[in-house]
Design a protein around this motif. Structure first.
Motif, PDB file in Angstrom:
ATOM      1  N   ALA A 103     -10.346 -94.247 -11.206  1.00 32.73           N
ATOM      2  CA  ALA A 103     -10.851 -95.032 -10.073  1.00 32.73           C
ATOM      3  C   ALA A 103     -10.308 -96.454 -10.107  1.00 32.73           C
ATOM      4  O   ALA A 103      -9.945 -97.022  -9.066  1.00 32.73           O
ATOM      5  N   ALA A 104     -10.225 -97.031 -11.294  1.00 28.77           N
ATOM      6  CA  ALA A 104      -9.704 -98.390 -11.417  1.00 28.77           C
ATOM      7  C   ALA A 104      -8.264 -98.468 -10.939  1.00 28.77           C
ATOM      8  O   ALA A 104      -7.867 -99.421 -10.254  1.00 28.77           O
ATOM      9  N   ALA A 105      -7.463 -97.472 -11.276  1.00 25.72           N
ATOM     10  CA  ALA A 105      -6.060 -97.473 -10.860  1.00 25.72           C
ATOM     11  C   ALA A 105      -5.937 -97.360  -9.347  1.00 25.72           C
ATOM     12  O   ALA A 105      -5.052 -97.967  -8.732  1.00 25.72           O
ATOM     13  N   ILE A 106      -6.818 -96.586  -8.735  1.00 25.43           N
ATOM     14  CA  ILE A 106      -6.805 -96.437  -7.279  1.00 25.43           C
ATOM     15  C   ILE A 106      -7.170 -97.758  -6.606  1.00 25.43           C
ATOM     16  O   ILE A 106      -6.604 -98.132  -5.575  1.00 25.43           O
ATOM     17  N   HIS A 179     -14.224 -92.212  -4.055  1.00 24.14           N
ATOM     18  CA  HIS A 179     -14.762 -90.858  -3.949  1.00 24.14           C
ATOM     19  C   HIS A 179     -13.708 -89.856  -4.408  1.00 24.14           C
ATOM     20  O   HIS A 179     -12.532 -89.980  -4.065  1.00 24.14           O
ATOM     21  N   HIS A 180     -14.123 -88.857  -5.179  1.00 25.98           N
ATOM     22  CA  HIS A 180     -13.240 -87.767  -5.585  1.00 25.98           C
ATOM     23  C   HIS A 180     -11.931 -88.295  -6.188  1.00 25.98           C
ATOM     24  O   HIS A 180     -10.841 -87.885  -5.790  1.00 25.98           O
ATOM     25  N   ASP A 184      -8.502 -83.700  -4.181  1.00 28.73           N
ATOM     26  CA  ASP A 184      -7.969 -83.546  -2.827  1.00 28.73           C
ATOM     27  C   ASP A 184      -8.610 -84.484  -1.805  1.00 28.73           C
ATOM     28  O   ASP A 184      -7.951 -84.942  -0.883  1.00 28.73           O
ATOM     29  N   LYS A 185      -9.897 -84.750  -1.946  1.00 29.05           N
ATOM     30  CA  LYS A 185     -10.611 -85.560  -0.957  1.00 29.05           C
ATOM     31  C   LYS A 185     -10.663 -87.046  -1.339  1.00 29.05           C
ATOM     32  O   LYS A 185     -11.488 -87.788  -0.819  1.00 29.05           O
ATOM     33  N   GLU A 186      -9.768 -87.477  -2.211  1.00 29.81           N
ATOM     34  CA  GLU A 186      -9.795 -88.857  -2.700  1.00 29.81           C
ATOM     35  C   GLU A 186      -9.759 -89.879  -1.562  1.00 29.81           C
ATOM     36  O   GLU A 186      -8.965 -89.779  -0.643  1.00 29.81           O
ATOM     37  N   ASN A 187     -10.638 -90.859  -1.657  1.00 31.45           N
ATOM     38  CA  ASN A 187     -10.571 -92.018  -0.774  1.00 31.45           C
ATOM     39  C   ASN A 187     -11.289 -93.173  -1.452  1.00 31.45           C
ATOM     40  O   ASN A 187     -12.087 -92.983  -2.365  1.00 31.45           O
TER      41      ASN A 187
END
Length: 229
Positions: A103-106, A179-180, A184-187
């Protein structure tokens, strides 16, 4: 998933895990024995894994993210330790990519300085203990990463976290919600401390609350380490 983790799964004869996690790796399960259970059955499935290993089979226990970060590694080691050393199967903990790291990288680089990781699930830890940890992390100006922030049953705790954090840092402090992560549903969305609970948050979310130095640049959260630029 790391290459080493994938290799461990491919080499195993028996795969044990939460049903949802087994579904995520179904393409790796062909020809293997699988043992899946639902939520709240962690001890049962880890005990089954240990018994399979004691019978001489090569077993992989699947966790989401990293097995040592709210995963099953500790429980497996505790169960193995109940047997005499002479019959204990060998256990190797294979690291994965933690949800907080993904999550941090995103979000950018929100964990560049000291941070605390806290789960809001009170199934195994009393809420008053969790609340105290949140208070101490907020007072210490840690970046705070929140696992299990909200569920259908548990809705007020994340609001309490926001109220506690607002006692120690600016309302405009950046807060990232992913999220995710890596699925596949990453946002993701970046909000602020005073408003982030207005966003959609559930058990598939990870929340990262910045510290007093965290800022947003070009849509990315950054917590400076302190280098002189």
């Amino acid at each position: 998933m790391t290459p080493r983790a994938r290799q461990a799964i491919e080499c195993a004869e028996v795969i044990v895990g939460y049903d949802t996690y087994l579904d995520l790796i179904k393409e790796l399960l062909t020809g293997k024995t699988t043992i899946g259970t639902g939520m709240m059955q962690e001890i049962d499935r880890c005990q089954a894994a240990v018994e399979q290993a004691m019978n001489g089979r090569k077993v992989a226990v699947i966790s989401s993210g990293d097995p040592g970060v709210y995963g099953m590694a500790g429980l497996v080691l505790e169960l193995v330790a109940k047997y005499p050393a002479s019959v204990q199967p060998e256990v190797a903990v294979v690291p994965g990519i933690s949800a907080v790291g993904a999550a941090a990288a995103i979000l950018g680089a929100p964990l560049m300085h000291d941070f605390a990781v806290i789960s809001l699930s009170d199934l195994l830890t009393p809420w008053e203990v969790i609340r105290k940890r949140v208070e101490m992390a907020a007072a210490g100006d840690f970046v705070i990463a929140i696992y299990n922030p909200k569920s259908i049953r548990r809705t007020s705790q994340i609001e309490t976290v926001r109220e506690i954090a607002l006692q120690h840092r600016n309302p405009g402090t950046p807060v990232g919600i992913v999220h995710h992560a890596t699925r596949d549903k990453e946002n993701m969305i970046i909000s602020t401390l005073d408003k982030f609970t207005n966003e959609h948050i559930d058990m598939f979310s990870l929340v990262i609350i910045g510290n007093s130095q965290t800022y947003v640049a070009d849509g990315k959260m950054v917590t400076p380490r302190g280098y002189r630029l």
